[in-house]
Scaffold this motif. Sequence first.
Motif, PDB file in Angstrom:
ATOM      1  N   SER A 145       0.846  -1.191   0.000  1.00  0.00           N
ATOM      2  CA  SER A 145       0.000   0.000   0.000  1.00  0.00           C
ATOM      3  C   SER A 145       0.887   1.248   0.000  1.00  0.00           C
ATOM      4  CB  SER A 145      -0.922   0.002   1.218  1.00  0.00           C
ATOM      5  OG  SER A 145      -0.174   0.061   2.407  1.00  0.00           O
ATOM      6  N   LEU A 146       0.330   2.351  -0.405  1.00  0.00           N
ATOM      7  CA  LEU A 146       1.087   3.599  -0.511  1.00  0.00           C
ATOM      8  C   LEU A 146       1.576   4.113   0.838  1.00  0.00           C
ATOM      9  CD1 LEU A 146      -1.066   5.453  -3.190  1.00  0.00           C
ATOM     10  CD2 LEU A 146       1.143   4.334  -3.510  1.00  0.00           C
TER      11      LEU A 146
ATOM     12  N   GLU B 120       9.444   1.901   3.276  1.00  0.00           N
ATOM     13  CA  GLU B 120      10.331   0.983   2.563  1.00  0.00           C
ATOM     14  C   GLU B 120      10.678  -0.213   3.431  1.00  0.00           C
ATOM     15  OE1 GLU B 120      14.047   1.782   0.295  1.00  0.00           O
ATOM     16  OE2 GLU B 120      13.098   3.746   0.029  1.00  0.00           O
ATOM     17  N   ARG B 121      10.922   0.044   4.685  1.00  0.00           N
ATOM     18  CA  ARG B 121      11.277  -1.025   5.621  1.00  0.00           C
ATOM     19  C   ARG B 121      10.146  -2.048   5.737  1.00  0.00           C
ATOM     20  NH1 ARG B 121      14.959  -0.568  10.395  1.00  0.00           N
ATOM     21  NH2 ARG B 121      14.656  -2.513  11.512  1.00  0.00           N
ATOM     22  N   GLU B 122       8.911  -1.574   5.833  1.00  0.00           N
ATOM     23  CA  GLU B 122       7.754  -2.475   5.918  1.00  0.00           C
ATOM     24  C   GLU B 122       7.613  -3.297   4.643  1.00  0.00           C
ATOM     25  OE1 GLU B 122       4.470  -0.255   8.677  1.00  0.00           O
ATOM     26  OE2 GLU B 122       4.949   0.688   6.748  1.00  0.00           O
ATOM     27  N   ILE B 123       7.876  -2.667   3.509  1.00  0.00           N
ATOM     28  CA  ILE B 123       7.776  -3.379   2.231  1.00  0.00           C
ATOM     29  C   ILE B 123       8.812  -4.497   2.168  1.00  0.00           C
ATOM     30  CG2 ILE B 123       8.110  -3.168  -0.274  1.00  0.00           C
ATOM     31  CD1 ILE B 123       6.894  -0.301   0.015  1.00  0.00           C
ATOM     32  N   TRP B 124      10.048  -4.194   2.519  1.00  0.00           N
ATOM     33  CA  TRP B 124      11.100  -5.213   2.466  1.00  0.00           C
ATOM     34  C   TRP B 124      10.840  -6.337   3.455  1.00  0.00           C
ATOM     35  CZ3 TRP B 124      13.625  -5.839  -1.651  1.00  0.00           C
ATOM     36  CH2 TRP B 124      13.985  -4.771  -2.449  1.00  0.00           C
ATOM     37  N   ARG B 125      10.325  -6.000   4.623  1.00  0.00           N
ATOM     38  CA  ARG B 125       9.992  -7.035   5.603  1.00  0.00           C
ATOM     39  C   ARG B 125       8.896  -7.941   5.036  1.00  0.00           C
ATOM     40  NH1 ARG B 125       7.224  -5.504  11.116  1.00  0.00           N
ATOM     41  NH2 ARG B 125       5.867  -4.754   9.506  1.00  0.00           N
TER      42      ARG B 125
ATOM     43  N   VAL C 214       8.126  -8.444   1.878  1.00  0.00           N
ATOM     44  CA  VAL C 214       8.692  -9.232   0.778  1.00  0.00           C
ATOM     45  C   VAL C 214       9.418 -10.455   1.334  1.00  0.00           C
ATOM     46  CG1 VAL C 214      10.459  -9.225  -1.035  1.00  0.00           C
ATOM     47  CG2 VAL C 214       8.855  -7.331  -0.858  1.00  0.00           C
ATOM     48  N   GLY C 215      10.165 -10.280   2.406  1.00  0.00           N
ATOM     49  CA  GLY C 215      10.870 -11.401   3.034  1.00  0.00           C
ATOM     50  C   GLY C 215       9.915 -12.455   3.570  1.00  0.00           C
ATOM     51  N   GLN C 216       8.814 -12.014   4.161  1.00  0.00           N
ATOM     52  CA  GLN C 216       7.825 -12.949   4.680  1.00  0.00           C
ATOM     53  C   GLN C 216       7.208 -13.773   3.546  1.00  0.00           C
ATOM     54  OE1 GLN C 216       5.438  -9.972   6.602  1.00  0.00           O
ATOM     55  NE2 GLN C 216       6.383 -10.299   8.599  1.00  0.00           N
ATOM     56  N   VAL C 217       6.828 -13.092   2.487  1.00  0.00           N
ATOM     57  CA  VAL C 217       6.216 -13.781   1.347  1.00  0.00           C
ATOM     58  C   VAL C 217       7.224 -14.734   0.701  1.00  0.00           C
ATOM     59  CG1 VAL C 217       5.222 -13.456  -0.955  1.00  0.00           C
ATOM     60  CG2 VAL C 217       4.490 -11.993   0.938  1.00  0.00           C
ATOM     61  N   GLU C 218       8.471 -14.306   0.592  1.00  0.00           N
ATOM     62  CA  GLU C 218       9.500 -15.160   0.009  1.00  0.00           C
ATOM     63  C   GLU C 218       9.711 -16.418   0.853  1.00  0.00           C
ATOM     64  OE1 GLU C 218      11.925 -16.538  -2.838  1.00  0.00           O
ATOM     65  OE2 GLU C 218      10.663 -14.777  -2.971  1.00  0.00           O
ATOM     66  N   MET C 219       9.645 -16.286   2.164  1.00  0.00           N
ATOM     67  CA  MET C 219       9.775 -17.447   3.047  1.00  0.00           C
ATOM     68  C   MET C 219       8.624 -18.430   2.817  1.00  0.00           C
ATOM     69  SD  MET C 219      11.375 -19.186   5.323  1.00  0.00           S
ATOM     70  CE  MET C 219      12.603 -18.061   5.914  1.00  0.00           C
ATOM     71  N   VAL C 220       7.421 -17.915   2.660  1.00  0.00           N
ATOM     72  CA  VAL C 220       6.267 -18.786   2.385  1.00  0.00           C
ATOM     73  C   VAL C 220       6.480 -19.513   1.056  1.00  0.00           C
ATOM     74  CG1 VAL C 220       3.785 -18.859   1.952  1.00  0.00           C
ATOM     75  CG2 VAL C 220       4.687 -17.371   3.745  1.00  0.00           C
TER      76      VAL C 220
END
Length: 65
Positions: free
Chosen positions: A32-33, A37-42, A44-50
Motif C-alpha cells: 500500500s502507498l 520501505e522497511r515495511e515493504i522489504w519485511r 517481501v521477506g515474509q512472502v519469500e519465506m512462504v
Amino acid sequence: MGTSMINEELWPPIDEVLIKKLKEVFPERCPSLDMSEREIWRYVGQVEMVRMLEAVYIEQNTAEE
C-alpha cells in the motif's frame, strides 16, 4: 531428487495445513502507498519465506512418486 536446490534431508516434513495458513497470514499483494520501505522489504521477506517453504513442501511430496 535431481538437481534441485532444495535438499529435503535438511527440512522436517512440512504440512499442507501450515502452507495454507502462512499464505492466509502473508498473502501475496501489492504494497500500500502508506507502507514504509522497511515495511515493504519485511513483507517481501515474509512472502519469500512462504514461497520457499511451499517449494520444499512440493519437493517433499513429489520426490516420493
